[in-house]
Design an enzyme around this catalytic site. Structure first.
Site, PDB file in Angstrom:
ATOM      1  N   GLY A 100       1.730  -3.999  -6.321  1.00 27.73           N
ATOM      2  CA  GLY A 100       2.536  -3.778  -5.130  1.00 27.73           C
ATOM      3  C   GLY A 100       3.362  -2.521  -5.302  1.00 27.73           C
ATOM      4  O   GLY A 100       3.542  -2.034  -6.419  1.00 27.73           O
ATOM      5  N   LYS A 101       3.847  -1.970  -4.216  1.00 26.23           N
ATOM      6  CA  LYS A 101       4.731  -0.806  -4.268  1.00 26.23           C
ATOM      7  C   LYS A 101       5.416  -0.669  -2.922  1.00 26.23           C
ATOM      8  O   LYS A 101       4.859  -1.048  -1.884  1.00 26.23           O
ATOM      9  CB  LYS A 101       3.935   0.467  -4.545  1.00 26.23           C
ATOM     10  CG  LYS A 101       4.767   1.578  -5.193  1.00 26.23           C
ATOM     11  CD  LYS A 101       5.023   1.275  -6.667  1.00 26.23           C
ATOM     12  CE  LYS A 101       5.672   2.447  -7.380  1.00 26.23           C
ATOM     13  NZ  LYS A 101       5.788   2.211  -8.831  1.00 26.23           N
ATOM     14  N   GLY A 102       6.612  -0.122  -2.934  1.00 25.52           N
ATOM     15  CA  GLY A 102       7.323   0.036  -1.671  1.00 25.52           C
ATOM     16  C   GLY A 102       8.478   0.989  -1.799  1.00 25.52           C
ATOM     17  O   GLY A 102       8.718   1.571  -2.855  1.00 25.52           O
TER      18      GLY A 102
END
Length: 429
Positions: A118-120
């Site tokens: 995941g990444k944000g």
């Protein structure tokens, strides 16, 4: 911009400004040629599960209201909850988050951790926020993506422009809405509220461990090696100082303003890291100085690019004189540079192995939060050493048995694990 897109990952016409997503897709396609994984699985892995976009309103200190854009990309969770950083940076984009989330999937798989990628982040310059504004923005972002995250769903961590304090605010905001303290919703927190000892130093420590193992593999003892580190931030400084402690001759380190260089070796503990004193490397009393471009071309045993992505390119790859490149930053080597370095016999140890200490100790933190039992720094470092050596052995085996580059071998390890998990679980419904 690069011409390569999600629909054309094998395109040959690309420039030196390829995005994280373009690079990740190229690396996936290259690894896929070496593994027996169903084509349908490969196709699924070219796309994220979802990308969430939110508007994050912030009441500024002067009473005005500004709305910032936030993202959370979730690539794949076949092996466990999504895991990856949250960055506050003006150049954050949905595409960048997708590419970085893919790298996190491979990184977790290489380390055999029960996580996916995941990444944000938020499109904002954190330097333009007061501490109070940054806190309010973090808390509101936590609320906006609350239904997307959770200790068994998606676990953020610090990244560019965020830190342990940011994670503390994020965890508190999430916990208040859940009605119970939930430390496992993020990692990288202060130890006093469930963070792990050794988490901040972990990426740099893992870079040093892998550099040591690579040197030994190519018949050079660490106490006889010369090292140059571009980027004296958390990763670069911790890697340089640990290698220095082990006897390596660290001859050059740099920050955004340039490099301190001494052929007899620097006292890395006396050079201020970015966290200790931002942009102060050039204040160190070294006999020579270099530019950030020149440090990449030094004749050393190990070069550690630990600053930003895309610093090794087709324009300078032919000038790299290091025997081994150990990637401390995410994506410091472009696809074109990778090919040139491979042809020249320069060994490149990829980021998804070398700097994986951060997510590995985040996993340890997650375990400590779930079990409500803190580990000592000694135990954290021992467990990290064990995990890094195990991953190194897995990748080394693929290098030797399949005659692959270190990057392709790491991707093969990751892709086979993800592919096997997908085949075992199947496609619902």
């Amino acid at each position: 911009m690069a011409t390569n897109t999600l629909d054309d990952p094998e395109g040959d016409d690309y420039s030196e400004t390829e995005s994280a997503l373009e690079t990740a897709l190229r690396q996936l396609s290259a690894a896929a040629t070496h593994v027996d994984v169903d084509e349908g699985v490969i196709e699924r892995l070219k796309h994220p599960t979802r990308v969430v976009e939110v508007g994050v309103p912030l009441k500024r200190d002067d009473g005005s209201v500004e709305v910032f854009t936030g993202y959370r990309a979730q690539h794949d969770d076949v092996r466990g909850p999504y895991k990856g950083g949250l960055r506050f940076h003006p150049d954050v984009t949905a595409e960048e988050c997708v590419g970085l989330s893919m790298w996190m999937t491979w990184k977790c798989a290489v380390m055999d951790l029960p996580f996916g990628g995941g990444k944000g982040g938020i499109v904002v310059n954190p330097k333009e926020l007061s501490t109070e504004e940054k806190e309010r923005l973090t808390r509101r972002f936590a609320e906006e993506i609350r239904e997307t995250i959770g200790p068994k769903r998606d676990i953020p961590a610090p990244d560019m422009g965020t830190d342990a304090q940011t994670m503390a605010w994020f965890m508190d905001a999430y916990s208040m809405q859940e009605g119970e303290t939930t430390p496992g919703v993020v990692t990288g927190k202060p130890p006093v509220i469930g963070g792990s000892e050794g988490r901040e130093e972990a990426p740099g420590r893992s870079v040093a461990i892998i550099a040591r193992e690579a040197l030994q593999y190519y018949d050079t003892d660490v106490d006889e090696a010369t090292v140059a580190v571009q980027g004296f931030g958390s990763v670069g400084a911790n890697a340089a100082r640990l290698l220095d402690d082990w006897g390596a001759n660290v001859v050059a380190v740099s920050d955004v303003n340039g490099a301190a260089y001494d052929t007899t070796g620097l006292d890395t503990h006396a050079v201020p890291s970015h966290e200790e004193q931002p942009e102060a490397v050039m204040q160190y009393d070294a006999p020579n100085t270099l530019t950030n471009e020149e440090i990449l071309e030094l004749d050393v045993d190990v070069l550690v690019p630990a600053a930003i992505g895309n610093v090794l390119t087709a324009d300078n790859a032919s000038d790299v004189q290091a025997d081994i490149v150990v990637e401390g930053a995410n994506g410091p080597t472009t696809s074109a540079a990778d090919e040139i370095l491979d042809e020249r016999g320069v060994e490149v140890i990829p980021d998804i192995l070398a700097n994986a200490g951060g997510v590995t100790v985040s996993y340890f933190e997650w375990l400590q939060d779930i079990n409500r039992r803190q580990w000592s720094l000694e135990r954290v470092n021992e467990e990290l050493e064990s995990h890094m050596l195990s991953a190194w052995d897995d990748v080394r085996t693929e290098v030797e048995t399949r005659d692959l580059s270190w990057r392709d071998a790491a991707y093969v390890v990751a892709l086979e694990r993800v592919g096997e998990a997908k085949s075992s679980r199947g496609l619902w419904p």
